[in-house]
Enzyme design. Structure first.
Site, PDB file in Angstrom:
ATOM      1  N   GLY A 119       0.409  -0.923  -0.389  1.00 15.63           N
ATOM      2  CA  GLY A 119       0.223   0.180   0.655  1.00 15.63           C
ATOM      3  C   GLY A 119       0.860   1.045  -0.665  1.00 15.63           C
ATOM      4  N   ASN A 120       2.091   1.046   0.559  1.00 19.82           N
ATOM      5  CA  ASN A 120       2.735   2.634   0.292  1.00 19.82           C
ATOM      6  C   ASN A 120       2.801   2.592  -0.634  1.00 19.82           C
ATOM      7  OD1 ASN A 120       4.691  -0.021   1.298  1.00 19.82           O
ATOM      8  ND2 ASN A 120       6.543   1.381   2.310  1.00 19.82           N
ATOM      9  N   LYS A 173     -13.402 -11.225   6.327  1.00 22.08           N
ATOM     10  CA  LYS A 173     -12.516  -9.921   5.921  1.00 22.08           C
ATOM     11  C   LYS A 173     -13.887  -8.650   5.456  1.00 22.08           C
ATOM     12  CE  LYS A 173      -8.833  -7.998   3.977  1.00 22.08           C
ATOM     13  NZ  LYS A 173      -7.544  -7.925   4.093  1.00 22.08           N
ATOM     14  N   LYS A 197      -2.691 -10.398  -0.822  1.00 20.72           N
ATOM     15  CA  LYS A 197      -2.166 -10.061  -2.525  1.00 20.72           C
ATOM     16  C   LYS A 197      -0.600 -11.355  -2.497  1.00 20.72           C
ATOM     17  CE  LYS A 197      -0.490  -6.203  -0.820  1.00 20.72           C
ATOM     18  NZ  LYS A 197       0.615  -6.724  -0.291  1.00 20.72           N
ATOM     19  N   LYS A 256       2.608 -11.851   4.929  1.00 20.60           N
ATOM     20  CA  LYS A 256       3.547 -11.597   3.897  1.00 20.60           C
ATOM     21  C   LYS A 256       4.970 -12.416   4.224  1.00 20.60           C
ATOM     22  CE  LYS A 256       3.106  -6.855   4.234  1.00 20.60           C
ATOM     23  NZ  LYS A 256       2.077  -6.558   2.841  1.00 20.60           N
TER      24      LYS A 256
END
Length: 319
Positions: free
Chosen positions: A11-12, A131, A217, A279
């Protein structure tokens, strides 16, 4: 051939903070990240870029909700929001990459591919959606929406109101993986599997049907990297390295770590769910599926990370 890497930008790389969320702000952030990815390519990489889309999907859903409230317009299905964001964000990344290639005199082009990802209709996530997406509603609004959309699941969210929750099933197959593989090996910079991909289920006759769900993702990037046998999986995040005891006095950066060591750190609960843990799990899955190396770092450190100067480098073994 050059090394093949799948890069999952977070996102960053798209939205720097809550004060810079416009489309123009997003493009500025994308252009900055593109410089570092092109710098990687100059070091001898072919790349496939995947990206998040959480806030952008939320924006589309909110616009849809307002249009419904004000003008009686139909709601945009979540699965269509995923496709919309793949195109819009992909366009920005593609343009930023192409402009950077031209600036550096490189004979290179980027291509965005709207990508479907197969999930299992029997995935337990569909029985217990967790979610949260979209806006907060009052109880009265939630009851009205529930009547209009009986298949939606609305839950109370920490006393802040009611929100819709959807399933987050595991990705099983990248439908367009052969096309992605061919194009990247032909020298194109690919942007694909945006937002984790458009969730689809395979029906009995072999056809696909989109479903309202959200695929992680990083898990999808890991699967793509495995299925096309990429040399490296690179996951960008908000920090230059992964840390043990993050934010504590005994904080320790991880420079080089093996798969076995990383799995032990997961057992010791070093990584926060919903933050670094997915991650780490994506990296573990890639290495368990035959990958040899993964890197976790922030966007501005990509060039230095692939040169071995920073980032957390995870190897399948000590060899």
């Amino acid at each position: 051939m050059a090394k093949l890497a799948v890069i999952a930008i977070g996102g960053n790389s798209l939205i720097r903070d809550n004060t810079r969320q416009t489309v123009e702000d997003q493009y500025d952030a994308v252009c900055e990240t593109a410089k570092h990815i092109v710098g990687m390519i100059e070091q001898g990489y072919e790349v496939i870029i995947t990206h998040g889309n959480g806030p952008q999907v939320g924006f589309i859903l909110r616009r849809s909700e307002i249009a419904n409230e004000v003008a009686g317009m139909h709601f945009v299905p979540l699965v269509a929001c995923g496709a919309d964001t793949q195109g819009a964000i992909g366009y920005q990344i593609q343009q930023a990459m192409d402009n950077e290639f031209k600036k550096r005199g490189m004979d290179k082009a980027a291509i965005t591919l709207v990508t479907q990802v197969v999930v299992d209709s029997n995935d337990p996530a569909f029985q217990k959606p967790t979610k949260p997406i979209g806006s907060f509603y009052t109880q009265e609004q939630a009851e009205k929406i529930q009547k209009e959309h009986p298949d939606w699941v609305m839950v109370s969210d920490s006393g802040r109101g009611f929100r819709r929750v959807v399933a987050s099933p595991l990705p099983l197959e990248i439908v367009e993986k052969d096309v992605i593989d061919k194009l990247v090996r032909d020298g194109y910079c690919m942007i694909a599997v945006g937002g984790g991909g458009i969730p689809v289920i395979r029906q009995e006759d072999g056809s696909f049907k989109g479903v309202d769900a959200v695929i992680d993702k990083d898990f999808a990037a890991s699967l793509l990297a495995s299925q096309i046998q990429a040399d490296e999986l690179i996951i960008s995040t908000g920090v230059p390295k992964v840390y043990l005891n993050y934010g504590k006095p005994e904080e320790k950066a991880l420079d080089r770590v093996t798969l076995a060591e990383l799995k032990e750190y997961v057992k010791e609960n070093h990584f926060a769910p919903g933050s670094m843990l997915p991650k780490i799990q994506a990296v573990i899955k890639f290495l368990e599926n035959g990958g040899s190396k993964a890197i976790i770092t922030n966007p501005e450190s990509l060039e230095e990370a692939v040169a071995g100067k920073t980032g957390t480098h995870v190897y399948s073994s000590d060899d």
